[in-house]
Write a protein that holds these residues in place. Structure first.
Motif, PDB file in Angstrom:
ATOM      1  N   THR A 301       1.978  -3.005  -9.354  1.00 56.42           N
ATOM      2  CA  THR A 301       1.269  -1.732  -9.191  1.00 56.42           C
ATOM      3  C   THR A 301      -0.171  -1.961  -8.753  1.00 56.42           C
ATOM      4  O   THR A 301      -0.672  -1.307  -7.822  1.00 56.42           O
ATOM      5  CB  THR A 301       1.291  -0.939 -10.508  1.00 56.42           C
ATOM      6  OG1 THR A 301       2.650  -0.676 -10.873  1.00 56.42           O
ATOM      7  CG2 THR A 301       0.536   0.376 -10.363  1.00 56.42           C
ATOM      8  N   GLN A 305      -1.644  -0.788  -5.042  1.00 54.52           N
ATOM      9  CA  GLN A 305      -2.772   0.125  -4.903  1.00 54.52           C
ATOM     10  C   GLN A 305      -3.926  -0.534  -4.153  1.00 54.52           C
ATOM     11  O   GLN A 305      -4.581   0.107  -3.326  1.00 54.52           O
ATOM     12  CB  GLN A 305      -3.237   0.592  -6.292  1.00 54.52           C
ATOM     13  CG  GLN A 305      -2.266   1.532  -6.976  1.00 54.52           C
ATOM     14  CD  GLN A 305      -2.771   1.980  -8.333  1.00 54.52           C
ATOM     15  OE1 GLN A 305      -3.605   1.318  -8.951  1.00 54.52           O
ATOM     16  NE2 GLN A 305      -2.270   3.122  -8.795  1.00 54.52           N
ATOM     17  N   TYR A 309      -1.469   1.485  -1.040  1.00 49.42           N
ATOM     18  CA  TYR A 309      -0.305   2.306  -1.396  1.00 49.42           C
ATOM     19  C   TYR A 309      -0.614   3.121  -2.656  1.00 49.42           C
ATOM     20  O   TYR A 309      -1.082   2.575  -3.658  1.00 49.42           O
ATOM     21  CB  TYR A 309       0.921   1.426  -1.641  1.00 49.42           C
ATOM     22  CG  TYR A 309       1.727   1.120  -0.406  1.00 49.42           C
ATOM     23  CD1 TYR A 309       2.808   1.913  -0.041  1.00 49.42           C
ATOM     24  CD2 TYR A 309       1.393   0.054   0.411  1.00 49.42           C
ATOM     25  CE1 TYR A 309       3.549   1.638   1.094  1.00 49.42           C
ATOM     26  CE2 TYR A 309       2.134  -0.239   1.552  1.00 49.42           C
ATOM     27  CZ  TYR A 309       3.209   0.553   1.886  1.00 49.42           C
ATOM     28  OH  TYR A 309       3.946   0.286   3.016  1.00 49.42           O
ATOM     29  N   ARG A 310      -0.341   4.417  -2.600  1.00 46.04           N
ATOM     30  CA  ARG A 310      -0.502   5.246  -3.789  1.00 46.04           C
ATOM     31  C   ARG A 310       0.818   5.442  -4.515  1.00 46.04           C
ATOM     32  O   ARG A 310       0.841   5.863  -5.662  1.00 46.04           O
ATOM     33  CB  ARG A 310      -1.085   6.618  -3.425  1.00 46.04           C
ATOM     34  CG  ARG A 310      -0.135   7.517  -2.667  1.00 46.04           C
ATOM     35  CD  ARG A 310      -0.780   8.859  -2.363  1.00 46.04           C
ATOM     36  NE  ARG A 310      -1.304   9.495  -3.563  1.00 46.04           N
ATOM     37  CZ  ARG A 310      -0.582  10.249  -4.389  1.00 46.04           C
ATOM     38  NH1 ARG A 310       0.703  10.435  -4.147  1.00 46.04           N
ATOM     39  NH2 ARG A 310      -1.137  10.792  -5.441  1.00 46.04           N
ATOM     40  N   SER A 311       1.951   5.128  -3.852  1.00 37.33           N
ATOM     41  CA  SER A 311       3.267   5.300  -4.467  1.00 37.33           C
ATOM     42  C   SER A 311       3.918   3.924  -4.627  1.00 37.33           C
ATOM     43  O   SER A 311       4.157   3.222  -3.645  1.00 37.33           O
ATOM     44  CB  SER A 311       4.152   6.196  -3.598  1.00 37.33           C
ATOM     45  OG  SER A 311       5.512   6.110  -4.007  1.00 37.33           O
ATOM     46  N   LEU A 312       4.191   3.532  -5.869  1.00 40.80           N
ATOM     47  CA  LEU A 312       4.831   2.255  -6.132  1.00 40.80           C
ATOM     48  C   LEU A 312       6.246   2.222  -5.565  1.00 40.80           C
ATOM     49  O   LEU A 312       6.691   1.203  -5.015  1.00 40.80           O
ATOM     50  CB  LEU A 312       4.858   1.982  -7.632  1.00 40.80           C
ATOM     51  CG  LEU A 312       5.497   0.643  -8.049  1.00 40.80           C
ATOM     52  CD1 LEU A 312       4.755  -0.540  -7.425  1.00 40.80           C
ATOM     53  CD2 LEU A 312       5.524   0.521  -9.575  1.00 40.80           C
ATOM     54  N   ASN A 313       6.959   3.346  -5.675  1.00 39.03           N
ATOM     55  CA  ASN A 313       8.329   3.392  -5.150  1.00 39.03           C
ATOM     56  C   ASN A 313       8.346   3.201  -3.632  1.00 39.03           C
ATOM     57  O   ASN A 313       9.181   2.468  -3.085  1.00 39.03           O
ATOM     58  CB  ASN A 313       8.993   4.724  -5.519  1.00 39.03           C
ATOM     59  CG  ASN A 313       9.341   4.805  -6.988  1.00 39.03           C
ATOM     60  OD1 ASN A 313       9.499   3.785  -7.653  1.00 39.03           O
ATOM     61  ND2 ASN A 313       9.459   6.016  -7.509  1.00 39.03           N
ATOM     62  N   LEU A 314       7.414   3.855  -2.942  1.00 40.83           N
ATOM     63  CA  LEU A 314       7.339   3.708  -1.490  1.00 40.83           C
ATOM     64  C   LEU A 314       6.977   2.271  -1.111  1.00 40.83           C
ATOM     65  O   LEU A 314       7.547   1.698  -0.177  1.00 40.83           O
ATOM     66  CB  LEU A 314       6.311   4.683  -0.913  1.00 40.83           C
ATOM     67  CG  LEU A 314       6.109   4.612   0.602  1.00 40.83           C
ATOM     68  CD1 LEU A 314       7.405   4.915   1.339  1.00 40.83           C
ATOM     69  CD2 LEU A 314       5.002   5.585   1.035  1.00 40.83           C
ATOM     70  N   ASP A 351      -8.212   6.566  -6.377  1.00 40.72           N
ATOM     71  CA  ASP A 351      -7.196   7.561  -6.037  1.00 40.72           C
ATOM     72  C   ASP A 351      -7.073   7.626  -4.531  1.00 40.72           C
ATOM     73  O   ASP A 351      -7.996   7.290  -3.799  1.00 40.72           O
ATOM     74  CB  ASP A 351      -7.608   8.933  -6.579  1.00 40.72           C
ATOM     75  CG  ASP A 351      -6.456   9.925  -6.492  1.00 40.72           C
ATOM     76  OD1 ASP A 351      -5.310   9.467  -6.352  1.00 40.72           O
ATOM     77  OD2 ASP A 351      -6.721  11.129  -6.566  1.00 40.72           O
ATOM     78  N   PRO A 354      -2.875  12.117  -1.104  1.00 46.38           N
ATOM     79  CA  PRO A 354      -1.453  12.079  -0.758  1.00 46.38           C
ATOM     80  C   PRO A 354      -1.126  12.873   0.499  1.00 46.38           C
ATOM     81  O   PRO A 354      -0.068  12.710   1.065  1.00 46.38           O
ATOM     82  CB  PRO A 354      -0.782  12.715  -1.978  1.00 46.38           C
ATOM     83  CG  PRO A 354      -1.829  13.622  -2.544  1.00 46.38           C
ATOM     84  CD  PRO A 354      -3.138  12.938  -2.304  1.00 46.38           C
ATOM     85  N   GLU A 357      -3.103  10.555   3.890  1.00 48.57           N
ATOM     86  CA  GLU A 357      -2.977   9.106   4.036  1.00 48.57           C
ATOM     87  C   GLU A 357      -2.003   8.773   5.160  1.00 48.57           C
ATOM     88  O   GLU A 357      -0.959   9.393   5.290  1.00 48.57           O
ATOM     89  CB  GLU A 357      -2.485   8.496   2.731  1.00 48.57           C
ATOM     90  CG  GLU A 357      -2.437   6.974   2.807  1.00 48.57           C
ATOM     91  CD  GLU A 357      -1.772   6.370   1.591  1.00 48.57           C
ATOM     92  OE1 GLU A 357      -1.691   5.143   1.553  1.00 48.57           O
ATOM     93  OE2 GLU A 357      -1.343   7.139   0.719  1.00 48.57           O
TER      94      GLU A 357
END
Length: 358
Positions: A301, A305, A309-314, A351, A354, A357
């Protein structure tokens, strides 16, 4: 050598003798799609000293042989014939060319025929697309100029001119082949690691495309490549320094003063992808390096970041698609080894937006 005067060849120590035309044809077939092979003097005994050394990925044939006649079928790739002694006369696409001692012939894929005296030569099978890619890389070009394509895909047989630059490159080519011969006695694996095949391709590209050996011309090519592109280069530098931050197409437009359409076109023309694709690729490459050299206590994570990347899944999905391994598995493997010095990377942003980006 069956009563003939000895002819020197860089692979002399590897050559083996055959008196069979069929065996000669089989040996030459490794580099040439032979339609027919015959002795030029049928009343005289046939002899052929030959070998098929591999120079890295480059397939070749070294031969010292009696006078011959041969015809070659068409093929997709090119053939380079380095002549050490004797002469070779070829006819291809309605053009005739003669090459003698210490010369070079480059033959495109069209069918051709030839006749030789007693001669010593090394034949190289050249991958047409690889030769073009190497020429582009040498000039830092994203596409192949049409004038270069015409030279790298000649319609008939080609040989270098008598200029000092061409002759110096030709001498260098023979020296590299001599080095390959010496090292082949020790280790073919070493030949691959030294990438002598790549050097041979580069020398041949420089022989065929004079711009690659003329600094002024190459400078002009690079200037044309940069023409109107200073803003683009500045934008790339900015992006590389701010991959960890939120990035939007609106930011890129404002920073570069390109319209959105011009921005998309500039990336596609110069980098072969969209701005979004390029930024994603750079972030993933940075993450890969970091995951291979992590500090104790760092998590996927944190690294995701810090790479924008703001989304770990992505991030996990993109990383697996690109590198075919889960980022968590790579991190676990790296932490299991002796700790390495971490890459100097920026701290993760607090941050990311979303909506905007890239």
């Amino acid at each position: 050598m069956q009563g003939q005067p000895p002819l020197q060849n860089p692979f002399q120590h590897r050559l083996r003798l055959t008196n069979s035309l069929e065996q000669s044809k089989a040996s030459l077939q490794t580099v040439l799609p032979i339609a027919s092979l015959a002795a030029a003097n049928p009343s005289e005994p046939w002899w052929h000293h030959h070998d098929n050394p591999c120079i890295g990925s480059l397939v070749s044939n070294a031969s010292v042989l009696a006078p011959m006649r041969l015809s070659i079928n068409g093929q997709a790739d090119l053939t380079a014939v380095v002549i050490y002694a004797g002469s070779l006369n070829v006819e291809q696409a309605g053009r005739r060319l003669s090459c003698a001692d210490q010369g070079l012939l480059i033959l495109p894929g069209a069918a051709w025929s030839g006749e030789s005296s007693s001669c010593s030569l090394v034949i190289l099978h050249l991958e047409r697309e690889r030769l073009q890619r190497i020429a582009m890389a040498m000039a830092e070009q994203r596409s192949l100029p049409q004038s270069w394509r015409e030279r790298l895909e000649p319609r008939g047989p080609w040989q270098p001119d008598d200029s000092s630059a061409s002759q110096a490159l030709l001498t260098s080519l023979r020296e590299v082949l001599a080095i390959a011969s010496q090292l082949s006695e020790q280790s073919e694996a070493l030949l691959e690691r030294l990438e002598l095949d790549l050097l041979i391709y580069r020398l041949l590209a420089a022989l065929v495309v004079p711009e690659l050996r003329e600094s002024d011309s190459l400078g002009r090519l690079r200037s044309r490549r940069r023409e109107g592109g200073d803003r683009f280069e500045e934008l790339i530098t900015y992006l590389e320094e701010h991959l960890h931050e939120p990035l939007s197409l609106h930011q890129l437009e404002a920073r570069s003063h390109y319209s959105r359409r011009a921005l998309q076109y500039a990336f596609l023309e110069r980098l072969g992808c969209s701005p979004t694709q390029w930024i994603r690729s750079m972030r993933l490459e940075r993450a890969r390096r970091w995951l291979q050299q992590p500090q104790q206590g760092e998590t996927v994570t944190h690294i995701a970041q810090a790479c924008g990347y703001r989304s770990l899944n992505l991030f996990s999905m993109d990383f697996q698609q690109r590198f075919h391994v889960k980022p968590s598995e790579l991190l676990r493997e790296s932490l299991g080894k002796q700790p390495a010095q971490p890459l100097a990377m920026p701290k993760p942003p607090p941050d990311l937006d979303p909506l905007n980006e890239v």
